[in-house]
Scaffold this motif. Sequence first.
Motif, PDB file in Angstrom:
ATOM      1  N   GLU A   1      30.121  65.521  29.533  1.00  0.00           N
ATOM      2  CA  GLU A   1      29.072  65.814  28.920  1.00  0.00           C
ATOM      3  C   GLU A   1      27.491  65.489  28.188  1.00  0.00           C
ATOM      4  O   GLU A   1      26.830  64.111  28.816  1.00  0.00           O
ATOM      5  CB  GLU A   1      29.923  65.025  27.413  1.00  0.00           C
TER       6      GLU A   1
ATOM      7  N   GLU B   1      24.941  60.024  24.549  1.00  0.00           N
ATOM      8  CA  GLU B   1      25.058  60.508  23.390  1.00  0.00           C
ATOM      9  C   GLU B   1      24.684  58.941  22.688  1.00  0.00           C
ATOM     10  O   GLU B   1      24.829  58.444  23.101  1.00  0.00           O
ATOM     11  CB  GLU B   1      25.769  61.239  21.672  1.00  0.00           C
TER      12      GLU B   1
ATOM     13  N   LYS C   1      23.372  56.512  18.898  1.00  0.00           N
ATOM     14  CA  LYS C   1      24.474  56.812  18.088  1.00  0.00           C
ATOM     15  C   LYS C   1      23.093  55.540  17.981  1.00  0.00           C
ATOM     16  O   LYS C   1      23.293  54.248  17.625  1.00  0.00           O
ATOM     17  CB  LYS C   1      25.409  56.360  17.698  1.00  0.00           C
TER      18      LYS C   1
ATOM     19  N   THR D   1      22.530  60.668  15.071  1.00  0.00           N
ATOM     20  CA  THR D   1      22.872  60.279  16.087  1.00  0.00           C
ATOM     21  C   THR D   1      22.272  61.771  17.086  1.00  0.00           C
ATOM     22  O   THR D   1      22.527  62.738  16.348  1.00  0.00           O
ATOM     23  CB  THR D   1      24.812  60.342  16.051  1.00  0.00           C
ATOM     24  N   TYR D   2      22.127  61.733  17.976  1.00  0.00           N
ATOM     25  CA  TYR D   2      21.360  62.629  18.717  1.00  0.00           C
ATOM     26  C   TYR D   2      21.371  62.361  20.300  1.00  0.00           C
ATOM     27  O   TYR D   2      22.469  61.844  21.143  1.00  0.00           O
ATOM     28  CB  TYR D   2      19.796  62.139  18.732  1.00  0.00           C
ATOM     29  N   THR D   3      21.502  63.498  20.863  1.00  0.00           N
ATOM     30  CA  THR D   3      22.106  63.239  22.296  1.00  0.00           C
ATOM     31  C   THR D   3      20.335  63.426  23.121  1.00  0.00           C
ATOM     32  O   THR D   3      19.517  63.322  23.158  1.00  0.00           O
ATOM     33  CB  THR D   3      21.988  65.467  22.542  1.00  0.00           C
TER      34      THR D   3
ATOM     35  N   LYS E   1      18.670  66.756  18.407  1.00  0.00           N
ATOM     36  CA  LYS E   1      19.396  67.131  16.976  1.00  0.00           C
ATOM     37  C   LYS E   1      20.427  67.218  17.195  1.00  0.00           C
ATOM     38  O   LYS E   1      22.009  67.628  16.523  1.00  0.00           O
ATOM     39  CB  LYS E   1      18.851  67.034  15.973  1.00  0.00           C
ATOM     40  N   ASP E   2      20.831  68.315  18.139  1.00  0.00           N
ATOM     41  CA  ASP E   2      22.408  68.849  19.281  1.00  0.00           C
ATOM     42  C   ASP E   2      22.812  67.852  19.258  1.00  0.00           C
ATOM     43  O   ASP E   2      22.941  67.513  20.575  1.00  0.00           O
ATOM     44  CB  ASP E   2      22.662  70.299  19.786  1.00  0.00           C
ATOM     45  N   VAL E   3      23.922  67.965  18.733  1.00  0.00           N
ATOM     46  CA  VAL E   3      25.216  66.344  19.355  1.00  0.00           C
ATOM     47  C   VAL E   3      26.854  67.677  19.652  1.00  0.00           C
ATOM     48  O   VAL E   3      26.697  68.971  19.506  1.00  0.00           O
ATOM     49  CB  VAL E   3      25.300  65.686  18.656  1.00  0.00           C
ATOM     50  N   ASP E   4      26.942  66.412  21.037  1.00  0.00           N
ATOM     51  CA  ASP E   4      28.696  67.210  21.308  1.00  0.00           C
ATOM     52  C   ASP E   4      28.483  68.817  21.866  1.00  0.00           C
ATOM     53  O   ASP E   4      28.699  69.982  22.012  1.00  0.00           O
ATOM     54  CB  ASP E   4      29.312  67.358  19.841  1.00  0.00           C
ATOM     55  N   GLN E   5      28.157  68.268  23.225  1.00  0.00           N
ATOM     56  CA  GLN E   5      27.144  69.534  24.216  1.00  0.00           C
ATOM     57  C   GLN E   5      27.798  69.420  25.282  1.00  0.00           C
ATOM     58  O   GLN E   5      27.842  67.965  25.697  1.00  0.00           O
ATOM     59  CB  GLN E   5      25.736  69.357  24.182  1.00  0.00           C
TER      60      GLN E   5
END
Length: 190
Positions: free
Chosen positions: A89, A92, A94, A110-112, A128-132
């Motif tokens: 993943e 990330e 926070k 929270t950021y990538t 700003k796209d998280v959970d990648q």
Amino acid sequence: MKNFFLAVIVCTVCINLGYSQDFRGLDKSPLDRVYLPDHFAHDIKFAPERNLPDTPILRIDYSRPQKKGRVVFDGMVKYNEIWRLGANEATEIKVYKDVKIDGKLLRKGTYTMYALPTKDIWTIVFNKDVDQWGHYSYDENNDVLRVDAHVLHSNAPVEEFTIQFEDSEQGVAVMYIAWDMDRVEIPISY
């Protein structure tokens, strides 16, 4: 009666085998978590003399790939290409309160984190796209901050990709990112 007990045992074994769970092996790049202030999660409970705040400044979750004799930079990690800053993943971060990363504002959220490495400079990207998973869905249009960090070359290799913090009492810290013979240092103020 013997046949009945034998049938019950056979059925029990078959049912248990049918419901057994096969777990995949351990991850080759284990997940790690670091805090600013350093060791926050542990020390908030077990080192009261540090007088830590009620919440951390920030937290980073990342996977730690291993060098294992491979060429890392401009090998596994290509120069001038976006990198997930670890493995698996995307890393990330926070941010619990607004901070300045190398003098530039990064708001609470929270950021990538990604990197765009070159031989001499890494551009650290906050998106700003998280959970990648990985960097495959990375979209530059969602970047909220980019900072450049000069690469420092070490005398000895760092076997496992590592992110660490060195914090100070004056609201200034340094984030270290290191792997193989390369290390970058990024100032953070809060």
